[in-house]
Design a protein around this motif. Structure first.
Motif, PDB file in Angstrom:
ATOM      1  N   HIS B 221       0.835  -1.197   0.000  1.00 39.47           N
ATOM      2  CA  HIS B 221       0.000   0.000   0.000  1.00 39.47           C
ATOM      3  C   HIS B 221       0.875   1.253   0.000  1.00 39.47           C
ATOM      4  O   HIS B 221       0.616   2.227  -0.696  1.00 39.47           O
ATOM      5  N   ASN B 222       1.947   1.211   0.803  1.00 37.42           N
ATOM      6  CA  ASN B 222       2.899   2.317   0.859  1.00 37.42           C
ATOM      7  C   ASN B 222       3.508   2.575  -0.506  1.00 37.42           C
ATOM      8  O   ASN B 222       3.618   3.712  -0.969  1.00 37.42           O
ATOM      9  N   SER B 224       2.372   1.718  -3.430  1.00 36.72           N
ATOM     10  CA  SER B 224       1.423   2.219  -4.435  1.00 36.72           C
ATOM     11  C   SER B 224       1.137   3.706  -4.229  1.00 36.72           C
ATOM     12  O   SER B 224       0.878   4.434  -5.175  1.00 36.72           O
ATOM     13  N   LEU B 225       1.205   4.155  -2.984  1.00 31.28           N
ATOM     14  CA  LEU B 225       0.923   5.570  -2.732  1.00 31.28           C
ATOM     15  C   LEU B 225       2.158   6.452  -2.906  1.00 31.28           C
ATOM     16  O   LEU B 225       2.071   7.561  -3.407  1.00 31.28           O
TER      17      LEU B 225
END
Lengths: 246, 229
Positions: B221-222, B224-225
């Protein structure tokens, strides 16, 4: 060439014993402005410690400093032990621990840390957005800072000061580094208001508890004396000159 | 709790987003110490936000062993420091603490610079220019840190001969530096720093945490952001 004190080579246990000395002289190596040494100088003045300003000769001194940046502070104890302190926040924590400015127990210590980092965020924002703005954008950036950044800080911190009993302190009933650092923030924002910018939203009427915290810190005798000193006036003046502040 | 910070049998809940971000250092400290922490992602952060001490996360709740008292901790740096002291990772005396604080502070400055000027920047031209600029700072960081590590005996630690938070932060910085310049940290050029990294990376409970699905999900998630894990 201005030479620097030589840090004593000894085990950290021995050096830690030396840190207990309560009549040390603190020799400060920093440029002649407030900048990153302001809180360190303030803590030392608050504690009534003996200080000395070392002459900066940066090209020749740089490689002797642990991180090739300033401030560096040398604590010289009464038996001549020299302790080298570096990195402004590490210096501030070390001094605050030594001078009992972290509250009465571990949980108070944590609370003080909460307020320190929260205040630091706002100080960093002021530095990045206003102090370092191009000269022709300063007024605009300052006005934005007063309406976009400060209100949240004010709301959150007034609430905490109220929760602690509206006694002028963030934690307990005596001064901690949290009170001192917030005072620095308020004073810095007031002092570095660009000519033509709106009024700074800190005042006795608008922010009564922050104002009270600031007055409590600033009325401390040794700190008040420091702020009246010639050296302090020089630091004020050169802080403004350094940033071409009007 | 009469002296909450010294109790290590408490239970802990960390409230944060489901990414690495500012939650990562805290989770790493728990993992290294082999202490369980329950990660809570708020269902409705907007609603909870005004009820929190500073309107931001992460937040940590510590509940005593008998379940009768809880304390609430806030501000990521303050939480890190509290845990590091509790778990004996802050140095064994005042001067070690000071040395650790100075290396951590210096490393945090470099980390912030990298995040603010590289990982949060979208323009590829700016990113490339930044890498040119940052290599000078990285060089200074490497020299200061190798010097301290060699002075301490090149034993994989910044002070004494046990793990402290300075080691953990430096290991993380090694990864960050390598993400900008793979060959900046090598056995030949920076042996002491590499030893810190391998020492931290081989801590069994940390290896175990990093192998979990939960950890992998936060990293993905990190990435991708923000473009880094």
């Amino acid at each position: 060439m201005a030479s620097l004190p030589t840090p004593t080579q000894a085990s950290t246990e021995v050096l830690s014993q030396a840190t207990k000395s309560n009549d040390s002289t603190f020799k400060i190596l920093y440029f002649g402005l407030h900048g990153l040494a302001e809180l360190t100088r303030t803590i030392l003045a608050y504690a009534g410690a003996k200080t000395e300003e070392l002459t900066v000769d940066w090209p020749n001194q740089k490689d002797q400093t642990p991180f090739k940046c300033l401030p560096v502070v040398y604590e010289v104890t009464s038996d001549g032990t020299v302790l080298e302190l570096a990195e402004s926040q590490a210096i501030e924590r070390y001094l605050a621990t030594k001078f009992h400015l972290f509250g009465k127990n571990e949980y108070e210590h944590h609370k003080v840390e909460q307020f320190l980092t929260s205040t630091d965020t706002t100080l960093q924002a002021f530095s990045t957005k206003v102090i370092r703005a191009d000269a022709d954008k300063r007024v605009e950036e300052a006005n934005k800072f007063y309406t976009e950044v400060l209100p949240k800080f004010i709301e959150v911190h007034e609430a905490h000061l109220k929760k602690n009993g509206s006694n002028g302190h963030y934690v307990g009933d005596s001064t901690t580094l949290a009170d001192i650092k917030t005072t620095l923030l308020i004073n810095r924002v007031l002092f570095l208001r660009p000519k033509g910018a709106n009024e700074v939203p800190f005042s006795a009427e608008k922010t009564p508890l922050l104002w009270k915290a600031r007055e409590t810190v600033d009325s401390h005798p040794t700190l008040a004396a420091w702020k009246k000193s010639q050296r302090y006036q020089e630091l004020d003046a050169s802080t403004k000159t350094m940033f071409k502040w009007e | 709790m009469s002296s909450p910070s010294r109790e290590t049998a408490s239970t802990f809940e960390l409230t944060y987003f489901d990414l690495q971000g500012f939650g990562a250092p805290i989770r790493t400290i728990f993992a290294i110490n082999g202490t369980k922490v329950t990660n809570i992602v708020p269902a409705d952060w907007a609603a909870e936000k005004p009820l929190t001490p500073f309107g931001v996360m992460p937040l940590l709740k510590e509940t005593s062993v008998d379940g009768k008292s809880t304390i609430h901790l806030a501000e990521s740096d303050a939480i890190d420091r509290y845990l590091v002291k509790k778990f004996g990772m802050a140095g064994d005396n005042v001067f070690e603490e000071n040395i650790i604080n100075s290396y951590v502070s210096n490393t945090n400055s470099l980390q912030l610079r990298i995040f603010m000027k590289y990982y949060t920047v979208r323009d590829p031209a700016l990113k490339t220019a930044f890498v040119e600029d940052i290599l000078g700072y990285i060089d200074i960081w490497i020299k200061s840190n190798e010097r301290q590590l060699v002075a301490n005996g090149s034993n994989g630690h910044y002070v004494g001969n046990k793990l402290t938070i300075a080691d953990v932060k430096a290991a993380y910085m090694v990864d960050l530096i390598r993400s900008l310049k793979e060959d900046a940290i090598t056995e030949e050029s920076t042996p002491a720093l590499l030893k810190v990294k391998t020492t931290v990376d081989s801590i069994p409970s940390l290896v175990a945490w990093r192998a979990t699905e939960e950890h992998e999900a936060y990293s993905e998630h990190n990435f991708s952001l923000f473009g880094y894990k």
